[in-house]
Design a protein around this motif. Structure first.
Motif, PDB file in Angstrom:
ATOM      1  N   LEU A  81       0.822  -1.216   0.000  1.00  0.00           N
ATOM      2  CA  LEU A  81       0.000   0.000   0.000  1.00  0.00           C
ATOM      3  C   LEU A  81       0.855   1.266   0.000  1.00  0.00           C
ATOM      4  O   LEU A  81       0.533   2.244  -0.664  1.00  0.00           O
ATOM      5  CB  LEU A  81      -0.947  -0.002   1.206  1.00  0.00           C
ATOM      6  CG  LEU A  81      -2.044  -1.075   1.186  1.00  0.00           C
ATOM      7  CD1 LEU A  81      -2.838  -1.054   2.482  1.00  0.00           C
ATOM      8  CD2 LEU A  81      -2.975  -0.885  -0.012  1.00  0.00           C
ATOM      9  N   ALA A 119      -7.861  -1.269   3.408  1.00  0.00           N
ATOM     10  CA  ALA A 119      -6.872  -0.864   2.409  1.00  0.00           C
ATOM     11  C   ALA A 119      -7.281   0.433   1.722  1.00  0.00           C
ATOM     12  O   ALA A 119      -6.455   1.338   1.536  1.00  0.00           O
ATOM     13  CB  ALA A 119      -6.690  -1.976   1.377  1.00  0.00           C
ATOM     14  N   SER A 155      -3.363  -4.413  -4.947  1.00  0.00           N
ATOM     15  CA  SER A 155      -3.002  -3.131  -4.322  1.00  0.00           C
ATOM     16  C   SER A 155      -2.964  -2.019  -5.365  1.00  0.00           C
ATOM     17  O   SER A 155      -3.465  -0.912  -5.138  1.00  0.00           O
ATOM     18  CB  SER A 155      -1.638  -3.234  -3.635  1.00  0.00           C
ATOM     19  OG  SER A 155      -1.632  -4.222  -2.655  1.00  0.00           O
ATOM     20  N   LEU A 205      -5.521   4.227   1.757  1.00  0.00           N
ATOM     21  CA  LEU A 205      -5.144   4.896   0.515  1.00  0.00           C
ATOM     22  C   LEU A 205      -5.872   6.231   0.319  1.00  0.00           C
ATOM     23  O   LEU A 205      -5.683   6.902  -0.690  1.00  0.00           O
ATOM     24  CB  LEU A 205      -5.427   3.974  -0.674  1.00  0.00           C
ATOM     25  CG  LEU A 205      -4.536   2.727  -0.779  1.00  0.00           C
ATOM     26  CD1 LEU A 205      -5.083   1.764  -1.831  1.00  0.00           C
ATOM     27  CD2 LEU A 205      -3.099   3.108  -1.106  1.00  0.00           C
TER      28      LEU A 205
END
Length: 285
Positions: free
Chosen positions: A104, A213, A189, A217
């Motif tokens: 990430l 995730a 990712s 982000l």
């Protein structure tokens, strides 16, 4: 099971195991049920028939007498108490995300090409619990905007996936882009980094790996406000996310406004940290 000091049940989906424990209730005290989601919400979404009713009686006895219950969000433990009268100790759990912090951090540095339009992810699998059709209907009013709609459908119910693809193409044409091939964590990712907005319409705790995730982000997340995931992310972790009901009354500018999401990265980072995950499991063990 007799020889070991503790029994950890990762998900409670196999009725043969439930029945095994039902026949040997003295094993329940040293058993810890780690709730995955669908195993708990079986109470609410199961098919109602005689066989299911009998199995639910067996499940109720077993679940009620577990020595410990571990849930990824506290609200699921509260529901287990309400639905099954659980008496076991509560533990908070967390799993290692295959889409890890190293991947990430790497993809976070990639600048998105704005000429590609707004990328929207709906759901996380081909499980009907994603309620994709409802989301597509919600987004129908934006079909003439510069958008791309992605739907990860690489695992789950194959027939349901075909139904979603057909409906998505019918409404949005080439703007609907189903993901039918399984991606490894590094590729996934990169894909997540390209998303601007994600919408999860599950009626229960689900898709936490994707949600964590995407929040890291800095992406805009819509979920339902009437599920345990909302309480955990919004109230306990104080993350900035949005109620899916808001989309009904939003214009495109409001829907795509992604301001004030930077704080989510710092708040969610600990969920991925090895030291944090280790400390959580140390308490459980």
């Amino acid at each position: 099971m007799y020889k070991c000091e503790k029994i950890f049940l990762h998900g409670l989906f196999n009725f043969k195991i439930v029945f095994l424990l039902f026949l040997q209730p003295w094993l329940l005290k040293k058993s810890n049920w780690i709730v995955w989601g669908g195993d708990l919400y079986h109470y609410k979404f199961r098919k109602r028939n005689f066989k299911s009713d009998v199995q639910e009686l067996v499940r109720r006895f077993v679940i009620k007498n577990f020595g410990a219950i571990t849930t990824l969000v506290k609200g699921d433990y509260d529901l287990a108490k309400k639905w099954y009268g659980v008496k076991g100790d509560y533990y908070h759990g967390v799993y290692i995300n295959p889409v890890n912090l190293e991947y990430l951090q790497k993809v976070k540095k990639i600048k998105k090409d704005n000429r590609n339009g707004i990328n929207i992810q709906i759901g996380n699998s081909a499980d009907p619990s994603n309620n994709h059709i409802q989301i597509l209907d919600l987004l129908k009013k934006f079909k003439d905007e510069n958008i791309n709609i992605y739907a990860p459908l690489s695992y789950g119910n194959h027939d349901y996936a075909k139904e979603v693809v057909h409906y998505g193409k019918e409404l949005f044409g080439n703007k609907f882009k189903p993901l039918l091939e399984f991606l490894n964590p590094e590729e996934y990712s990169k894909y997540l980094a390209s998303i601007d907005i994600a919408i999860f319409n599950h009626e229960r705790q689900q898709a936490l790996g994707n949600i964590y995730a995407l929040l890291y982000l800095g992406k805009k997340i819509y979920i339902r406000s009437d599920i345990s995931t909302w309480d955990y992310l919004k109230e306990q972790l104080n993350l900035n996310l949005f109620d899916i009901k808001e989309i009904n009354n939003q214009n495109f500018v409001e829907f795509t406004n992604c301001n004030n999401l930077e704080d989510n990265t710092e708040k969610i980072e600990k969920i991925f940290a090895a030291d944090y995950i280790r400390s959580v499991w140390k308490k459980i063990f």
